[in-house]
Design a protein around this motif. Structure first.
Motif, PDB file in Angstrom:
ATOM      1  N   GLY A 258     -58.504  93.937  17.523  1.00  0.00           N
ATOM      2  CA  GLY A 258     -59.058  94.548  18.450  1.00  0.00           C
ATOM      3  C   GLY A 258     -58.714  93.877  19.803  1.00  0.00           C
TER       4      GLY A 258
ATOM      5  N   ASP B 112     -54.119  97.362  18.933  1.00  0.00           N
ATOM      6  CA  ASP B 112     -54.928  98.392  17.995  1.00  0.00           C
ATOM      7  C   ASP B 112     -53.860  99.376  17.216  1.00  0.00           C
ATOM      8  OD1 ASP B 112     -57.880  97.741  18.479  1.00  0.00           O
ATOM      9  OD2 ASP B 112     -56.956  97.574  20.459  1.00  0.00           O
TER      10      ASP B 112
ATOM     11  N   THR C 165     -51.692  96.451  14.634  1.00  0.00           N
ATOM     12  CA  THR C 165     -51.932  96.882  13.209  1.00  0.00           C
ATOM     13  C   THR C 165     -51.046  97.610  12.270  1.00  0.00           C
ATOM     14  OG1 THR C 165     -54.265  97.328  14.347  1.00  0.00           O
ATOM     15  CG2 THR C 165     -53.894  98.377  12.276  1.00  0.00           C
TER      16      THR C 165
ATOM     17  N   SER D 296     -62.181  99.967  11.891  1.00  0.00           N
ATOM     18  CA  SER D 296     -61.763 100.851  13.067  1.00  0.00           C
ATOM     19  C   SER D 296     -63.214 101.005  13.599  1.00  0.00           C
ATOM     20  CB  SER D 296     -61.100 102.115  12.489  1.00  0.00           C
ATOM     21  OG  SER D 296     -60.564 102.806  13.362  1.00  0.00           O
TER      22      SER D 296
ATOM     23  N   THR E 208     -63.062 107.398  16.219  1.00  0.00           N
ATOM     24  CA  THR E 208     -61.541 107.505  16.363  1.00  0.00           C
ATOM     25  C   THR E 208     -60.846 108.659  16.330  1.00  0.00           C
ATOM     26  OG1 THR E 208     -61.426 105.031  15.573  1.00  0.00           O
ATOM     27  CG2 THR E 208     -59.715 106.176  15.131  1.00  0.00           C
TER      28      THR E 208
ATOM     29  N   VAL F  84     -58.412 103.146  23.750  1.00  0.00           N
ATOM     30  CA  VAL F  84     -58.330 102.386  22.463  1.00  0.00           C
ATOM     31  C   VAL F  84     -58.454 103.381  21.141  1.00  0.00           C
ATOM     32  CG1 VAL F  84     -60.798 101.717  22.626  1.00  0.00           C
ATOM     33  CG2 VAL F  84     -59.138 100.253  21.204  1.00  0.00           C
TER      34      VAL F  84
ATOM     35  N   LYS G 260     -56.101 103.681  18.080  1.00  0.00           N
ATOM     36  CA  LYS G 260     -56.613 103.266  16.732  1.00  0.00           C
ATOM     37  C   LYS G 260     -56.156 104.466  15.639  1.00  0.00           C
ATOM     38  CE  LYS G 260     -60.392 100.055  17.586  1.00  0.00           C
ATOM     39  NZ  LYS G 260     -60.175  98.910  16.678  1.00  0.00           N
TER      40      LYS G 260
END
Length: 186
Positions: free
Chosen positions: A31, A48, A52, A71, A75, A97, A101
Motif C-alpha cells: 500500500g 496499489d 501489485t 486488499s 474496494t 486508492v 486496488k
C-alpha cells in the motif's frame, strides 16, 4: 517463510520475479504511504495498481502456485452502491486508492493463477480485541481488524482449498472476547 525486500515501483520485472524463485505461495500486502497530498493519486496508482499487477506477473513468471492479495473492504464499493458510504469516501480520498486496488484485484482474477483476496477492514496495530468475522465478497462496509488477524487469515488462505479463487472480507467482532484463530470458518 522468506521475507523479501522489494520496491514494486523501482525494481525491474526480472528482479521481482527472481525474488519469488522457489516460492510456492506469495502474500501481497502493499500500500502506498500518503505523504505529499499532491502526489497521492500517483502513489496509489504506482503501488496499489501497477505495482501489485507487476507482482502478479512476477509470481506467475516464477512459477508461484498461489497468491494471497491483502486488499480493503469497500474496494468494489462503486459496484454495490457504497460510493457514498463514509468508509469508501474517507479511504478513497487518499489518492483514489480503492479505485486503484480494484484494478489490481481484477488483474489478479484474470491472471489464471490460484488466488485469495483478503479484504480487510480498517487496520489496527493492537492485538485482536474480538474474534475474526469472515464474510463474502461485497458484504462489509465498516469495521476494523487487527493486523495479526489479517496475517492469520492470509496464511490460512494459502492452505485452505475453500479459499481458492475467493474474496474474503474480514473484520473483528469487538462485542465478543478474543479467541485463538482456528482456521477459516466461512
Amino acid at each position: 517463510v522468506t521475507l523479501q525486500h522489494m520496491d514494486v515501483v523501482k525494481d525491474s520485472d526480472a528482479a521481482l520475479a527472481q525474488s519469488f524463485q522457489n516460492a510456492d505461495a506469495v502474500v501481497i500486502a502493499v500500500g502506498f504511504i500518503p505523504g505529499n497530498p499532491l502526489k497521492w493519486n500517483q502513489g496509489a496508482h504506482d503501488v496499489d495498481n501497477v505495482g501489485t499487477c507487476r507482482l502478479v506477473d512476477a509470481a506467475r513468471a516464477a512459477g508461484v502456485r498461489k497468491i494471497v492479495l491483502v486488499s480493503s473492504i469497500l474496494t468494489n464499493g462503486r459496484n454495490w452502491g457504497q460510493e457514498k458510504a463514509p468508509g469508501f469516501v474517507i479511504t478513497n480520498a487518499f489518492g483514489g486508492v480503492l479505485d486503484e486496488k480494484i484494478i489490481a484485484e481484477k488483474y489478479l482474477r484474470a491472471s489464471g493463477m490460484d488466488y485469495t483476496i483478503v479484504r480487510a477492514g480498517g487496520l489496527k496495530s493492537n492485538p485482536p480485541t474480538g474474534p475474526v468475522i469472515i464474510s463474502g465478497e461485497d458484504t462489509l462496509n465498516s469495521g476494523e481488524v487487527s493486523r495479526d488477524l489479517v496475517a492469520d487469515v492470509s496464511i490460512a488462505s494459502i492452505f485452505d482449498p475453500k479459499a481458492s479463487n475467493k474474496v474474503l472480507e474480514i473484520i473483528e467482532d469487538d462485542g465478543k472476547p478474543p479467541q485463538a484463530f482456528n482456521g477459516l470458518v466461512m
